[in-house]
Design an enzyme around this catalytic site. Sequence first.
Site, short mmCIF file in Angstrom:
data_model
loop_
_atom_site.label_atom_id
_atom_site.label_comp_id
_atom_site.label_asym_id
_atom_site.label_seq_id
_atom_site.Cartn_x
_atom_site.Cartn_y
_atom_site.Cartn_z
N GLY A 122 0.82 -1.12 -0.22
CA GLY A 122 0.06 0.10 0.05
C GLY A 122 0.79 1.27 -0.11
N ASP A 155 0.80 1.65 8.91
CA ASP A 155 0.31 0.69 9.94
C ASP A 155 1.50 0.71 11.03
OD1 ASP A 155 -1.73 0.17 8.54
OD2 ASP A 155 -0.82 -1.92 7.46
N THR A 192 5.17 2.01 5.86
CA THR A 192 3.95 1.40 5.98
C THR A 192 3.13 2.40 7.22
OG1 THR A 192 2.11 -0.07 7.03
CG2 THR A 192 4.43 -0.39 7.77
N GLY A 199 6.54 -2.56 3.34
CA GLY A 199 6.04 -3.11 4.62
C GLY A 199 6.38 -4.48 4.77
N ARG A 209 -22.29 8.88 16.71
CA ARG A 209 -22.03 8.99 15.28
C ARG A 209 -20.68 8.47 14.85
NH1 ARG A 209 -26.54 10.35 15.02
NH2 ARG A 209 -27.44 12.41 14.07
N HIS A 238 -8.63 5.61 3.52
CA HIS A 238 -7.17 6.16 2.73
C HIS A 238 -6.88 7.47 2.56
CE1 HIS A 238 -8.70 2.06 1.32
NE2 HIS A 238 -7.47 1.80 0.93
N GLN A 282 -5.73 8.72 5.12
CA GLN A 282 -4.50 8.60 6.04
C GLN A 282 -3.23 8.09 5.30
OE1 GLN A 282 -6.09 6.20 9.87
NE2 GLN A 282 -7.24 5.71 8.12
O1 F6P Z 1 -1.20 -1.53 5.02
C1 F6P Z 1 -1.76 -0.31 4.86
C2 F6P Z 1 -3.26 -0.39 4.73
O2 F6P Z 1 -3.78 0.92 4.61
C3 F6P Z 1 -4.07 -0.85 6.05
O3 F6P Z 1 -3.91 0.06 7.04
C4 F6P Z 1 -5.43 -1.07 5.52
O4 F6P Z 1 -5.85 -2.01 6.14
C5 F6P Z 1 -4.99 -1.63 4.01
O5 F6P Z 1 -3.63 -1.10 3.69
C6 F6P Z 1 -6.12 -0.97 3.04
O6 F6P Z 1 -5.73 -1.80 1.84
P1 F6P Z 1 -6.31 -1.45 0.24
O7 F6P Z 1 -5.62 -0.18 -0.08
O8 F6P Z 1 -6.03 -2.46 -0.29
O9 F6P Z 1 -7.93 -1.03 0.69
#
Ligand code: F6P
Length: 365
Positions: free
Chosen positions: A14, A142, A140, A117, A281, A287, A289
């Site tokens: 990612g 994460d 990453t 990652g 709520r 994404h 992030q």
């Molecule tokens: O590993 C990075 C990440 O953004 C994770 O936090 C998330 O679970 C995953 O990738 C989302 O993946 P995709 O871009 O395939 O939806």
Amino acid sequence: MGKNGRIAILTGGGDCPGLNAVIRAVAKKAIIEYGLEIIGIEDGYDGAIHNRHRRLHYEDVSGIIALGGTILGTSNIANPYRYAMKESDKLEFKDVSQQAISNINKLKIDCLVCIGGDGTLSIASRLFKDGVAIIGVPKTIDNDLRGTEITVGFNSAVCIATEAIDRVHTTAQSHHRIMIVEVMGRNAGWIALHAGIAGGGDVILIPEIPYEMGIIAGKVNERNKMGKRFTIVVIAEGAKPNGGDVVIKRIVKESNDPIRLGGIGFVLMSQIEKMTGIETRAVIIGHLQRGGSPTPFDRILATRLGTKAVDMVEKEKYGYMAGIKGNSLSEVSLDYVAKGPRRIPLDDPLIQSARSVGTCFGDSL
Ligand code: F6P
């Protein structure tokens, strides 16, 4: 360094803020200090499998430190050892590693710098064992990579998530609501823990600590009694209730890590509203992030790790990743990195600090 004076770079998995800053650091140092030629492999391992690459000149990597994403493209699906192919509408996985290795060999490089990652660097570890000279750079959002205390992209994601929590705070206060912010992180709670603390979250729910609904409701009621008529909950996408399971958003069949998490924030929203009677709520920042410009911290980290990687090429320290240990640069074997993701240890001092200021983790401690 070998005799060719040429290295290749790829970005896999990612995307995240800071990838271009790493590409820039590796390429600029390699060009300026060693006069190396740089090849950019496109779309992660997909480019190695299908022979897609281009020469990167100094001008190509100049002016990209603040640019989000990756100028090389990436893939979080392509794995040369288990490559998804459609044969008459049926999905099949094939080992095309020899094809990828032969394409890499044709580039006549001294080393391949893989920015990735745990998925990308586990593959890098296998490729190294199969004879490819490789050096890894950790990235990453994460922050769940073994062998380094921090990865490129994490700080940017934490800043974006913290801003989201700050914004939700004011609307929660105005409407006297419970507001839930769901953040990414797969099966690790690093983003939730850091952004949750920075954003002053009242409840932080991470995969490493399964939560009890009764404890969360208790925290909300306790705040109400204190005259605080709102509550901020920060929840990691991989969080789960005690005895329950994660919420799966989608299955990406072609991927080696097919489960994509997401949606636990909405499940929690209905449950907490029912238990407390307080309007609730939820927002999933998803994404956002991973997008946009890296923070100064990530640009600096990318520059440190990228230039370190070139020093490692020079020393022929192949099969290793540049990492951070005790805020200093380190070298760690890809074999170790490939041993699986790094989750938050339960004795992490940050969890203790958060508990000390009254943060609830949804458990009875
Ligand atoms: O590993 C990075 C990440 O953004 C994770 O936090 C998330 O679970 C995953 O990738 C989302 O993946 P995709 O871009 O395939 O939806």
